[in-house]
Enzyme design. Structure first.
Site, PDB file in Angstrom:
ATOM      1  CD  GLU A   1       5.351  -3.636   2.751  1.00  0.00           C
ATOM      2  OE1 GLU A   1       4.028  -3.365   2.845  1.00  0.00           O
ATOM      3  OE2 GLU A   1       6.385  -2.956   2.485  1.00  0.00           O
TER       4      GLU A   1
ATOM      5  CE  LYS B   1       9.468  -5.621  -1.766  1.00  0.00           C
ATOM      6  NZ  LYS B   1       9.062  -6.622  -0.680  1.00  0.00           N
TER       7      LYS B   1
ATOM      8  NE  ARG C   1      16.847   1.020  -3.943  1.00  0.00           N
ATOM      9  CZ  ARG C   1      15.769   0.493  -3.885  1.00  0.00           C
ATOM     10  NH1 ARG C   1      15.079   0.654  -2.680  1.00  0.00           N
ATOM     11  NH2 ARG C   1      15.180  -0.145  -4.632  1.00  0.00           N
TER      12      ARG C   1
END
Length: 633
Positions: free
Chosen positions: A153, A405, A395
């Site tokens: 994104e 983020k 992750r």
């Protein structure tokens, strides 16, 4: 033998079946086999040894007959050294040379069942099965190639976790290509939230994808498909699978809590409090409301489009997830054409299908949404379109750092750090400023690999060792003194020119000439007023060597300032001869040395896991309330 309620299967029998399954999994690292082993472990824990053995036996059969190749373990922790061309510019021109991984992904021609079913889920909830005709259409369009995607994104800068995702997505496609199977990766911007996305982030992402040596077959945007996504939403409304809801966020949260309570009570029908009052709105009315959403006749938050899922599913992702919301914000890619924007849960799977992705690789937090009975496959099933394989992995977590983020953005916007490229951050821009090369970052990603364990946190020194090992072989050497302490050399007449190698192990890097005069600087930490066992630096009356020279120096005098601090030293010089000393110091000539700015970075966070909330202080240790009942601030 613990046979109670276990269908005659003993605990040792189940353990033996697990051992056999694990042996075959080590030979063929098939993710479907691993999933069954993990599912079997749950039944083992609950004492259902018969069911556990059944799952272990299934896992053994899958791994035994799997086309997946074994994943080779790294032979050592030292990352590969880059090619000569990469020494000059630090650009990863040959990422394939770093890869020690094996192709983990299933052959696209075998992707009938795109995701293994969860145990206990009935077949009518298996939304992840492709028909033979649909798979044939997909293979006709792709030619049987492996197609992955990297879909960040554009709401921030990429970090080391994204490098791991790139390494896996691009790496698996490259491996398939190298084996003659065909492979490519699409670079897709998941740009469904115009409020958080900027062209600045898009430009940075593209730059870093290229910097790491990755070459997407094409660059796409989720917003490229807004019209088709809208048309699919209308289709879902017409089939009764989506409805316009007017609940507020708080009301939706309350209804989900009521639904959780109903599930815990083993209810077979959802209570009224768990359902949206608009869930059974007629199709025609939903279509009219959705058109009002599209044309801006509702305020933000006044209406949203939700899936009409399965409220009694034990998968919470099926509980009427939101598909569309209203945002009166211009989009950086599509402009002001739309005021309704699809959610990630709605967009992700459909665009994967439309782009003919064979393997959609995500981190473990998407596991429930991408289960065979989850919304990812439910949507594709309802729309009657191709269903990609989904594959989840853990992750990237590194000690003393945050890789969210949202948290990184907070550090930047609150001016805790100097920007997204602050060298103390593990953003890719920050790592580049800190001196990391693309090859070192890729080597780190290869070293840690992919796993389904969500609890593994990599120690920061593992990442540091990747760049240290590379620079040890590629960096020309220079002397630098960070905290200089002046030493006057008695007996030195004039300047001496010393020829030093540019690299102690690589003669091809040549040599350099360095001047040594009557005064030099050494590191302040290389001097102590009192000598100690095991200390190899300089001390009064002690001999040490100077690197690159054939002389020894002996400290004969210590000069101090008014505050008692050492300001300089006096030392005699003599030929080294056959004398052996343990200490050899680096140095810089006072007259010819060049002033330099050194930026030395340590960990941004002092605690090993800054994502973990600090423990609350013991109540007994708290101060008593101040007079009047009010506590001191």
């Amino acid at each position: 033998h613990d046979m109670a309620d276990s269908g005659g299967v003993t605990k040792s029998g189940a353990k033996s079946a697990k051992s056999d399954a694990q042996k075959y999994y080590k030979r063929k690292n098939d993710p479907a086999g691993l999933a069954l082993i993990e599912e079997g472990d749950k039944f083992m824990k609950n004492g259902d040894f018969a069911k556990a053995k059944e799952l272990y036996d299934q896992a053994q059969d899958i791994c035994k007959n799997s086309a997946v190749e074994r994943t080779a373990k790294p032979k050592s922790e030292a990352p590969p050294k880059p090619a000569a061309a990469e020494k000059a510019n630090g650009h990863a021109t040959d990422v394939e040379a770093l890869s020690s991984a094996k192709l983990l992904l299933s052959n696209p021609k075998e992707n009938i069942q795109s995701k293994p079913m969860r145990d206990g889920v009935p077949e009518d909830k298996n939304y992840a099965k492709n028909t033979a005709e649909r798979l044939a259409e997909h293979l006709s369009a792709t030619g049987g190639r492996y197609i992955t995607r990297f879909p960040p994104e554009p709401n921030g800068y990429l970090h080391i976790g994204h490098a791991k995702a790139m390494n896996f997505n691009f790496g698996q496609a490259r491996l398939a290509q190298s084996q003659g199977l065909g492979g490519e990766t699409i670079m897709r911007f998941d740009d469904t939230n115009p409020e958080a996305e900027k062209q600045e982030y898009i430009d940075s992402i593209l730059k870093n994808v290229s910097w790491l040596g990755n070459k997407p077959v094409r660059v796409t945007y989720s917003s490229d498909y807004f019209q088709q996504l809208y048309e699919f939403a209308v289709q879902l409304i017409k089939t009764g699978d989506a409805f316009v809801c007017h609940q507020t966020k708080d009301q939706i949260k309350a209804s989900r809590e009521a639904l959780k309570t109903a599930h815990h009570a083993h209810c077979t029908v959802p209570p009224a409090a768990a359902m949206s009052p608009w869930r059974d709105t007629p199709v025609a009315e939903n279509l009219a409301k959705f058109e009002k959403m599209r044309t801006g006749q509702y305020e933000e938050g006044e209406a949203c489009l939700r899936m009409k899922g399965d409220l009694m599913s034990d998968n919470p992702a099926m509980w009427d997830t939101a598909f569309y919301r209203i945002k009166f914000t211009a989009h950086p890619h599509s402009g002001d054409k739309w005021c309704i924007y699809p959610t990630y849960d709605y967009t992700h799977c459909i665009v994967d299908s439309m782009e003919n992705i064979t393997h959609s690789l995500c981190t473990l937090e998407f596991e429930t949404r991408q289960a065979a009975d989850g919304p990812y496959y439910w949507l594709l099933h309802k729309l009657g379109i191709y269903k990609p394989v989904t594959w989840e992995y853990s992750r990237c977590n590194i000690t003393h750092n945050v890789l969210s983020k949202r948290k990184l953005n907070a550090l930047v916007t609150k001016n805790v750090v100097a920007g997204w490229d602050d060298p103390r951050l593990l953003t890719l821009d920050g790592l580049r400023r800190r001196g990391y090369t693309a090859t070192a970052v890729n080597a780190f990603c290869e070293l840690i690999g992919v796993t389904r364990s969500g609890s593994i946190t990599t120690q920061m020194p593992v990442l540091e060792n990747c760049i240290r090992s590379e620079l040890d072989g590629t960096a020309p050497r220079r002397f630098a003194v960070v905290r200089p302490l002046k030493v006057e050399l008695k007996g030195v007449k004039g300047d001496t020119v010393v020829e030093l190698p540019n690299h102690p192990k690589d003669e091809s890097m040549g040599t350099r000439k360095v001047v040594m005069g009557s005064s030099i600087y050494i590191e302040r930490d290389d001097f102590r007023e009192t000598d100690e066992p095991g200390y190899y630096g300089l001390a009064p009356g002690k001999d040490v060597g100077l690197l690159g020279t054939m002389v020894l120096v002996t400290c004969t005098e210590v000069k101090k300032g008014k505050d008692g601090e050492v300001v300089s030293l006096v030392a005699t010089v003599r030929e080294r001869g056959d004398t052996k000393v343990k200490g050899n110091l680096h140095w810089v000539d006072v007259k010819t040395g060049v002033p330099a700015e050194c930026r030395i970075y340590s960990n941004l966070f002092t605690v090993e896991n800054p994502n973990q909330a600090p423990p609350k202080p013991d109540a007994a240790a708290q101060p008593a309330p101040a007079a009047g009942g009010e506590e001191d601030e």
